[in-house]
Write a protein that holds these residues in place. Structure first.
Motif, PDB file in Angstrom:
ATOM      1  N   GLU A  43       0.859  -1.185   0.000  1.00 27.71           N
ATOM      2  CA  GLU A  43       0.000   0.000   0.000  1.00 27.71           C
ATOM      3  C   GLU A  43       0.892   1.231   0.000  1.00 27.71           C
ATOM      4  O   GLU A  43       1.838   1.317   0.783  1.00 27.71           O
ATOM      5  N   ILE A  44       0.596   2.183  -0.878  1.00 29.07           N
ATOM      6  CA  ILE A  44       1.385   3.415  -0.935  1.00 29.07           C
ATOM      7  C   ILE A  44       1.095   4.233   0.314  1.00 29.07           C
ATOM      8  O   ILE A  44      -0.055   4.522   0.634  1.00 29.07           O
ATOM      9  N   VAL A  45       2.173   4.597   1.023  1.00 31.01           N
ATOM     10  CA  VAL A  45       2.060   5.404   2.232  1.00 31.01           C
ATOM     11  C   VAL A  45       2.394   6.856   1.930  1.00 31.01           C
ATOM     12  O   VAL A  45       1.727   7.766   2.399  1.00 31.01           O
ATOM     13  N   GLN A  46       3.439   7.066   1.114  1.00 29.01           N
ATOM     14  CA  GLN A  46       3.911   8.417   0.853  1.00 29.01           C
ATOM     15  C   GLN A  46       4.560   8.485  -0.514  1.00 29.01           C
ATOM     16  O   GLN A  46       5.209   7.540  -0.958  1.00 29.01           O
ATOM     17  N   LEU A  47       4.409   9.618  -1.167  1.00 29.34           N
ATOM     18  CA  LEU A  47       5.044   9.904  -2.447  1.00 29.34           C
ATOM     19  C   LEU A  47       6.172  10.888  -2.193  1.00 29.34           C
ATOM     20  O   LEU A  47       5.994  11.871  -1.473  1.00 29.34           O
ATOM     21  N   ILE A  48       7.353  10.616  -2.761  1.00 26.66           N
ATOM     22  CA  ILE A  48       8.500  11.505  -2.594  1.00 26.66           C
ATOM     23  C   ILE A  48       8.893  12.014  -3.968  1.00 26.66           C
ATOM     24  O   ILE A  48       9.482  11.276  -4.767  1.00 26.66           O
ATOM     25  N   SER A  49       8.542  13.254  -4.275  1.00 28.01           N
ATOM     26  CA  SER A  49       8.846  13.822  -5.577  1.00 28.01           C
ATOM     27  C   SER A  49       8.810  15.339  -5.503  1.00 28.01           C
ATOM     28  O   SER A  49       8.067  15.913  -4.711  1.00 28.01           O
ATOM     29  N   SER A  50       9.611  15.962  -6.345  1.00 26.83           N
ATOM     30  CA  SER A  50       9.566  17.423  -6.447  1.00 26.83           C
ATOM     31  C   SER A  50       8.744  17.854  -7.661  1.00 26.83           C
ATOM     32  O   SER A  50       8.573  19.044  -7.905  1.00 26.83           O
ATOM     33  N   ASN A  51       8.209  16.888  -8.400  1.00 28.40           N
ATOM     34  CA  ASN A  51       7.401  17.170  -9.572  1.00 28.40           C
ATOM     35  C   ASN A  51       5.919  17.209  -9.177  1.00 28.40           C
ATOM     36  O   ASN A  51       5.354  16.189  -8.788  1.00 28.40           O
ATOM     37  N   PRO A  52       5.280  18.368  -9.283  1.00 30.55           N
ATOM     38  CA  PRO A  52       3.871  18.485  -8.874  1.00 30.55           C
ATOM     39  C   PRO A  52       2.920  17.566  -9.645  1.00 30.55           C
ATOM     40  O   PRO A  52       1.909  17.140  -9.107  1.00 30.55           O
ATOM     41  N   SER A  53       3.252  17.223 -10.876  1.00 25.68           N
ATOM     42  CA  SER A  53       2.342  16.369 -11.655  1.00 25.68           C
ATOM     43  C   SER A  53       2.278  14.944 -11.099  1.00 25.68           C
ATOM     44  O   SER A  53       1.276  14.264 -11.274  1.00 25.68           O
ATOM     45  N   HIS A  54       3.314  14.498 -10.389  1.00 17.54           N
ATOM     46  CA  HIS A  54       3.273  13.173  -9.774  1.00 17.54           C
ATOM     47  C   HIS A  54       2.194  13.115  -8.687  1.00 17.54           C
ATOM     48  O   HIS A  54       1.571  12.076  -8.494  1.00 17.54           O
ATOM     49  N   TYR A  55       1.986  14.206  -7.990  1.00 18.94           N
ATOM     50  CA  TYR A  55       0.978  14.242  -6.919  1.00 18.94           C
ATOM     51  C   TYR A  55      -0.440  14.230  -7.480  1.00 18.94           C
ATOM     52  O   TYR A  55      -1.383  13.872  -6.778  1.00 18.94           O
ATOM     53  N   LEU A  56      -0.602  14.626  -8.730  1.00 15.87           N
ATOM     54  CA  LEU A  56      -1.922  14.621  -9.356  1.00 15.87           C
ATOM     55  C   LEU A  56      -2.224  13.315 -10.080  1.00 15.87           C
ATOM     56  O   LEU A  56      -3.360  13.079 -10.483  1.00 15.87           O
ATOM     57  N   ASP A  57      -1.234  12.460 -10.245  1.00 24.20           N
ATOM     58  CA  ASP A  57      -1.402  11.185 -10.939  1.00 24.20           C
ATOM     59  C   ASP A  57      -2.052  10.160 -10.002  1.00 24.20           C
ATOM     60  O   ASP A  57      -1.547   9.884  -8.913  1.00 24.20           O
ATOM     61  N   ASP A  58      -3.160   9.589 -10.433  1.00 24.67           N
ATOM     62  CA  ASP A  58      -3.903   8.618  -9.613  1.00 24.67           C
ATOM     63  C   ASP A  58      -3.090   7.365  -9.300  1.00 24.67           C
ATOM     64  O   ASP A  58      -3.364   6.683  -8.322  1.00 24.67           O
ATOM     65  N   HIS A  59      -2.112   7.026 -10.119  1.00 22.99           N
ATOM     66  CA  HIS A  59      -1.317   5.815  -9.913  1.00 22.99           C
ATOM     67  C   HIS A  59      -0.468   5.876  -8.649  1.00 22.99           C
ATOM     68  O   HIS A  59      -0.073   4.838  -8.120  1.00 22.99           O
ATOM     69  N   TYR A  60      -0.155   7.094  -8.166  1.00 24.74           N
ATOM     70  CA  TYR A  60       0.767   7.248  -7.039  1.00 24.74           C
ATOM     71  C   TYR A  60       0.099   7.799  -5.783  1.00 24.74           C
ATOM     72  O   TYR A  60       0.772   8.263  -4.885  1.00 24.74           O
ATOM     73  N   GLN A  61      -1.217   7.750  -5.704  1.00 25.32           N
ATOM     74  CA  GLN A  61      -1.928   8.303  -4.557  1.00 25.32           C
ATOM     75  C   GLN A  61      -1.782   7.409  -3.328  1.00 25.32           C
ATOM     76  O   GLN A  61      -1.898   6.189  -3.427  1.00 25.32           O
ATOM     77  N   PRO A  62      -1.510   8.007  -2.147  1.00 28.27           N
ATOM     78  CA  PRO A  62      -1.445   7.215  -0.908  1.00 28.27           C
ATOM     79  C   PRO A  62      -2.753   6.458  -0.676  1.00 28.27           C
ATOM     80  O   PRO A  62      -3.834   6.961  -0.951  1.00 28.27           O
ATOM     81  N   GLY A  63      -2.608   5.222  -0.218  1.00 30.71           N
ATOM     82  CA  GLY A  63      -3.766   4.358   0.007  1.00 30.71           C
ATOM     83  C   GLY A  63      -3.992   3.384  -1.128  1.00 30.71           C
ATOM     84  O   GLY A  63      -4.682   2.384  -0.960  1.00 30.71           O
ATOM     85  N   LYS A  64      -3.417   3.665  -2.277  1.00 23.55           N
ATOM     86  CA  LYS A  64      -3.572   2.764  -3.424  1.00 23.55           C
ATOM     87  C   LYS A  64      -2.768   1.491  -3.191  1.00 23.55           C
ATOM     88  O   LYS A  64      -1.680   1.513  -2.648  1.00 23.55           O
ATOM     89  N   THR A  65      -3.303   0.364  -3.614  1.00 25.37           N
ATOM     90  CA  THR A  65      -2.656  -0.923  -3.438  1.00 25.37           C
ATOM     91  C   THR A  65      -1.898  -1.306  -4.703  1.00 25.37           C
ATOM     92  O   THR A  65      -2.397  -1.154  -5.807  1.00 25.37           O
ATOM     93  N   LEU A  66      -0.671  -1.788  -4.505  1.00 27.45           N
ATOM     94  CA  LEU A  66       0.163  -2.231  -5.609  1.00 27.45           C
ATOM     95  C   LEU A  66       0.436  -3.722  -5.479  1.00 27.45           C
ATOM     96  O   LEU A  66       0.629  -4.223  -4.378  1.00 27.45           O
ATOM     97  N   SER A  67       0.455  -4.409  -6.597  1.00 31.71           N
ATOM     98  CA  SER A  67       0.856  -5.825  -6.615  1.00 31.71           C
ATOM     99  C   SER A  67       2.222  -5.888  -7.270  1.00 31.71           C
ATOM    100  O   SER A  67       2.372  -5.584  -8.450  1.00 31.71           O
ATOM    101  N   LEU A  68       3.225  -6.243  -6.488  1.00 28.89           N
ATOM    102  CA  LEU A  68       4.602  -6.285  -6.973  1.00 28.89           C
ATOM    103  C   LEU A  68       5.115  -7.718  -6.938  1.00 28.89           C
ATOM    104  O   LEU A  68       4.876  -8.446  -5.989  1.00 28.89           O
ATOM    105  N   ARG A  69       5.815  -8.100  -7.991  1.00 27.56           N
ATOM    106  CA  ARG A  69       6.453  -9.405  -8.047  1.00 27.56           C
ATOM    107  C   ARG A  69       7.956  -9.208  -8.071  1.00 27.56           C
ATOM    108  O   ARG A  69       8.448  -8.303  -8.751  1.00 27.56           O
ATOM    109  N   PRO A  70       8.703 -10.032  -7.374  1.00 22.50           N
ATOM    110  CA  PRO A  70      10.164  -9.902  -7.389  1.00 22.50           C
ATOM    111  C   PRO A  70      10.730 -10.230  -8.764  1.00 22.50           C
ATOM    112  O   PRO A  70      10.204 -11.083  -9.478  1.00 22.50           O
TER     113      PRO A  70
END
Length: 72
Positions: A43-70
């Motif tokens: 689960e995304i807890v925090q976004l670390i970026s200096s680019n304001p457009s990253h904060y507006l992108d739905d893919h990187y919003q805190p609370g969103k669930t990611l499925s990652l495979r090694p």
């Protein structure tokens, strides 16, 4: 700055018994702090970026669930 008579240890108290299951990852050049929910779900807890457009992108919003495979 905090103006209080309460000891700082009480304010910033951490639970040392429970290890943190957060990690910093990078996806598409965007750094994220994620918390592990199970072996492949995070689960995304925090976004670390200096680019304001990253904060507006739905893919990187805190609370969103990611499925990652090694990577093998």
């Amino acid at each position: 700055m905090l103006y209080t008579a309460v000891p700082i240890e009480w304010i910033f108290e951490e639970d040392e018994a429970a290890p943190s299951k957060t990690r910093e990852i990078e996806i598409n050049g965007v750094k994220l702090i994620v918390a592990e929910r199970d072996s492949s779900t995070y689960e995304i807890v925090q976004l670390i970026s200096s680019n304001p457009s990253h904060y507006l992108d739905d893919h990187y919003q805190p609370g969103k669930t990611l499925s990652l495979r090694p990577l093998l």
